[in-house]
Design an enzyme around this catalytic site. Structure first.
Site, short mmCIF file in Angstrom:
data_model
loop_
_atom_site.label_atom_id
_atom_site.label_comp_id
_atom_site.label_asym_id
_atom_site.label_seq_id
_atom_site.Cartn_x
_atom_site.Cartn_y
_atom_site.Cartn_z
N GLU A 132 -9.45 -39.36 -101.83
CA GLU A 132 -8.86 -40.67 -101.28
C GLU A 132 -8.02 -40.35 -100.21
O GLU A 132 -6.80 -39.78 -100.25
CB GLU A 132 -8.03 -41.54 -102.45
CG GLU A 132 -8.99 -41.82 -103.53
CD GLU A 132 -10.14 -42.88 -103.31
OE1 GLU A 132 -9.86 -43.53 -102.38
OE2 GLU A 132 -10.96 -43.01 -104.12
N CYS A 141 -1.57 -46.68 -97.95
CA CYS A 141 -3.00 -46.17 -97.27
C CYS A 141 -3.80 -47.27 -97.16
O CYS A 141 -4.35 -47.15 -95.82
CB CYS A 141 -3.81 -45.24 -98.30
SG CYS A 141 -4.16 -46.03 -99.98
P1 NAD Z 1 -0.71 -34.60 -97.28
O1 NAD Z 1 -2.28 -34.42 -97.41
O2 NAD Z 1 0.34 -33.98 -96.57
O3 NAD Z 1 -0.40 -33.91 -98.89
C1 NAD Z 1 -1.03 -34.45 -100.03
C2 NAD Z 1 -0.82 -33.23 -101.37
O4 NAD Z 1 -1.67 -32.30 -101.14
C3 NAD Z 1 0.47 -32.99 -101.62
O5 NAD Z 1 0.59 -32.96 -102.92
C4 NAD Z 1 0.49 -31.50 -100.88
O6 NAD Z 1 1.52 -30.54 -101.40
C5 NAD Z 1 -0.82 -31.13 -101.38
N1 NAD Z 1 -1.64 -30.10 -100.41
C6 NAD Z 1 -1.04 -29.71 -99.02
N2 NAD Z 1 -1.93 -28.42 -98.74
C7 NAD Z 1 -2.60 -28.27 -99.70
C8 NAD Z 1 -3.74 -27.50 -99.92
N3 NAD Z 1 -4.16 -26.60 -98.87
N4 NAD Z 1 -4.68 -27.47 -101.03
C9 NAD Z 1 -4.04 -28.52 -101.93
N5 NAD Z 1 -3.15 -29.18 -101.90
C10 NAD Z 1 -2.39 -29.26 -100.75
O7 NAD Z 1 -0.63 -36.24 -97.53
P2 NAD Z 1 0.68 -36.90 -97.67
O8 NAD Z 1 1.46 -36.80 -96.53
O9 NAD Z 1 1.58 -36.54 -99.21
O10 NAD Z 1 0.16 -38.60 -98.11
C11 NAD Z 1 0.13 -39.29 -96.94
C12 NAD Z 1 -1.36 -39.47 -96.68
O11 NAD Z 1 -2.18 -39.84 -98.06
C13 NAD Z 1 -1.59 -40.60 -95.71
O12 NAD Z 1 -2.87 -40.25 -94.79
C14 NAD Z 1 -2.35 -42.01 -96.74
O13 NAD Z 1 -3.23 -42.77 -96.02
C15 NAD Z 1 -2.95 -41.07 -97.57
N6 NAD Z 1 -3.19 -41.68 -99.10
C16 NAD Z 1 -4.32 -42.09 -99.25
C17 NAD Z 1 -4.72 -43.14 -100.26
C18 NAD Z 1 -6.00 -43.42 -100.76
O14 NAD Z 1 -6.12 -44.10 -101.72
N7 NAD Z 1 -7.20 -43.31 -99.77
C19 NAD Z 1 -3.71 -43.47 -101.08
C20 NAD Z 1 -2.18 -42.94 -100.80
C21 NAD Z 1 -2.12 -42.13 -99.57
#
Ligand code: NAD
Length: 519
Positions: free
Chosen positions: A251, A285
């Site tokens: 997502e 999101c």
């Molecule tokens: P992000 O991708 O920076 O981080 C998300 C998670 O991934 C964190 O827990 C982080 O520690 C982890 N992570 C980082 N590197 C990783 C790796 N190499 N392997 C595995 N995990 C790793 O996202 P964010 O800044 O926390 O969230 C914001 C984003 O999330 C926005 O783009 C938003 O649109 C999206 N979002 C989408 C939905 C949806 O339902 N589509 C819902 C909420 C947020």
């Protein structure tokens, strides 16, 4: 269709692997409120072993046994509502109302929903087949839990988007390890406390706090990964999961368009655009990220949105004292500012807001950006093409609905969208042409609360979906069962082959399949 390589997402800065703990800040004040351990990869492996050990007993508890614990948890969330809201607010900076409406109400509903519906969605299905070889046999499709599910979450909705995905995984009979965002780990720890009090067996639900490397280690250890976050990190997760053929559900980010048609109820469209553009400080999101308004109603729409946006109150005080909270992730303020400055430099006008507001005051240490309305925008500007994820609403005038649809689809993303028009049949026809996983007519975002309705992204916004049957079946292995109840000692096609039997079978297949239309 635009290519996914255009997507540029925010990725949290990663600390060196040697880091043993990380600080959690209150983004409304800039104050450090807690420290959490960075769970190391070898500890993830130990947690995974623990999760696998206890999973069979959790599965054996059956739907009713698991539903009892999940239903208790629904009540626990309501009994501890204010405590949970305080934790959510302390690490996100959102308003009380944002936490109540989009976190508590979702979490409580989800516990009840999956407790009640998991069994129905995962019930054995009898299958009928026209295949000759299986005539008279029992054919079944069943769903068995995958075993150990890893959930990795973002910071914008620590209960709804991070913890929320663990609920159907648990209801299906899996053990779960949750890796919450390093920006907002405290809500998950609070809910883990609740699950324990409600009787979840030890090890069935575990929280692994940490940075990106902890998430990466989790991908290597589990039977399925449910990831919510940026498109950039989602791609990394999918690449890593390919090594172990681990299924993923992603997502990801969005740039949701709203289309306002000439026959729209402009007052409702303006209220909806403003509310769902600013909800949670625009850090949703499926926020309304850009608006296309048909020429005849453009001026009226902009005037209404401007007037309403000027009246918004920003703050972090008691319930009812503020409409829009702070930003949650400090670097996000820079991104929002960059998008606004870029738009201004390319000819956009800021009609409301446009700056860091409270953060500009040196005595105020939090991370803030004012509710901001931009007009005279176009697709040369970042504010119209990249995910801003902040309290901004850029509004663009379009000649007609064809231009609106073309602009709405001119994006690598395809998460949500909305269309406003009084002729709902016509507005629905427009909605069906928008490339998005979900489109609302005369509304926005509320589709997310319908747990029966799938929610997932098209294009670079994701893979798979949450909610509905698919939202729990993805945590299961489909298993086909065939039972031969009545049989002879040997079926006619079995060894030894003979010319007589081969000729008979040949005639039989000709009779079955050789009489099709000769047109
Ligand atoms: P992000 O991708 O920076 O981080 C998300 C998670 O991934 C964190 O827990 C982080 O520690 C982890 N992570 C980082 N590197 C990783 C790796 N190499 N392997 C595995 N995990 C790793 O996202 P964010 O800044 O926390 O969230 C914001 C984003 O999330 C926005 O783009 C938003 O649109 C999206 N979002 C989408 C939905 C949806 O339902 N589509 C819902 C909420 C947020």
């Amino acid at each position: 269709m635009a290519g996914t390589e255009q997507v540029q997402d925010v990725v949290a800065p990663q600390a060196p692997d040697t880091q043993q703990e990380f600080a959690v800040e209150n983004p409304a004040t800039g104050e450090v409120i807690a420290h959490c351990p960075v769970v190391a990869p070898e500890e993830i492996a130990a947690m995974a072993r623990r999760g696998r050990e206890v999973q069979p007993a959790w599965e054996a508890l059956g739907f009713a046994g698991r539903a009892r614990i999940l239903s208790r948890m629904q009540k626990w969330v309501m009994d501890h509502q204010d405590e949970i809201i305080a934790v959510i607010r302390s690490e996100t900076g959102k308003t009380y109302e944002d936490a109540l409406l989009a976190e508590i109400s979702y979490g409580a509903a989800a516990f009840g929903f999956w407790a009640k519906n998991a069994e129905g969605y995962l019930a054995d299905e009898k299958v009928k087949s026209s295949a000759v070889l299986v005539k008279g046999k029992k054919l079944m499709l069943r769903y068995r839990p995958l075993g150990l599910v890893g959930v990795i979450g973002p910071w914008n909705y620590p209960l709804t988007n991070s913890f929320g995905d663990c609920i159907p995984a648990l209801a299906a009979g899996n053990s779960v390890i949750l890796k919450p965002s390093e920006i907002t780990p405290l809500t998950s720890l609070k809910l883990a406390e609740g699950l324990k009090q409600c009787g979840i067996p030890d090890g069935v639900f575990q929280v692994a706090t940490g940075l990106g490397a902890t998430g990466a280690a989790l991908v290597d250890e589990v039977d399925m990964i449910m990831f919510t976050g940026s498109t950039a990190t989602g791609k990394k997760v999918m690449k890593a999961a390919a090594d172990t053929l681990t299924p993923v559900s992603l997502e990801l980010g969005g740039k949701d368009p709203m289309i306002v048609l000439a026959d729209a109820d402009v007052e409702r469209a303006a209220n909806t655009a403003l509310y769902y553009g600013m909800l949670n400080g625009g850090q949703t999101c499926i926020s309304v990220e850009r608006v296309y308004v048909e020429e005849p109603v453009y001026d009226e729409f902009v005037a209404k949105v401007t007037e309403k946006a000027r009246a918004l109150r920003q703050g972090a005080g008691a319930p009812g004292s503020a409409d829009v909270g702070s930003m949650t992730f400090p670097p996000q303020v820079d991104i929002v500012e960059r998008h606004v400055e870029d738009a201004k430099a390319k000819g956009a006008r800021v009609v409301v807001g446009g700056s860091r507001g409270m953060s500009a005051d040196p005595t105020h240490a939090g991370y803030w950006f004012e509710p901001t309305i931009l007009v005279d925008v176009d697709h040369t500007m970042l504010a119209m093409t990249e995910e801003t994820f902040g309290p901004t609403l850029p509004i663009m005038k379009v000649r007609d609905e064809e231009e609106a649809i073309r602009m709405a689809n001119d994006s690598p993303y395809g998460l949500g969208a909305s269309v406003f028009g009084k002729d709902t049949k016509h507005a629905e026809a427009v909605a069906r042409r928008v490339e998005a996983g979900a489109v609302c007519v005369n509304d926005a975002l509320v589709n997310y609360s319908a747990l029966e309705l799938p929610m997932g992204g098209a294009k670079a916004s994701g893979l798979g979906s949450r909610h509905g049957a698919g939202g729990i079946r993805k945590y299961c292995q489909q298993q086909a069962i065939l039972v031969t109840r009545f049989s002879t000692k040997k079926d006619p096609h079995m060894y030894p082959y003979s010319a007589k039997m081969t000729a008979r079978l040949g005639k039989f297949f000709k009779f079955l399949y050789g009489r099709g239309s000769r047109d």
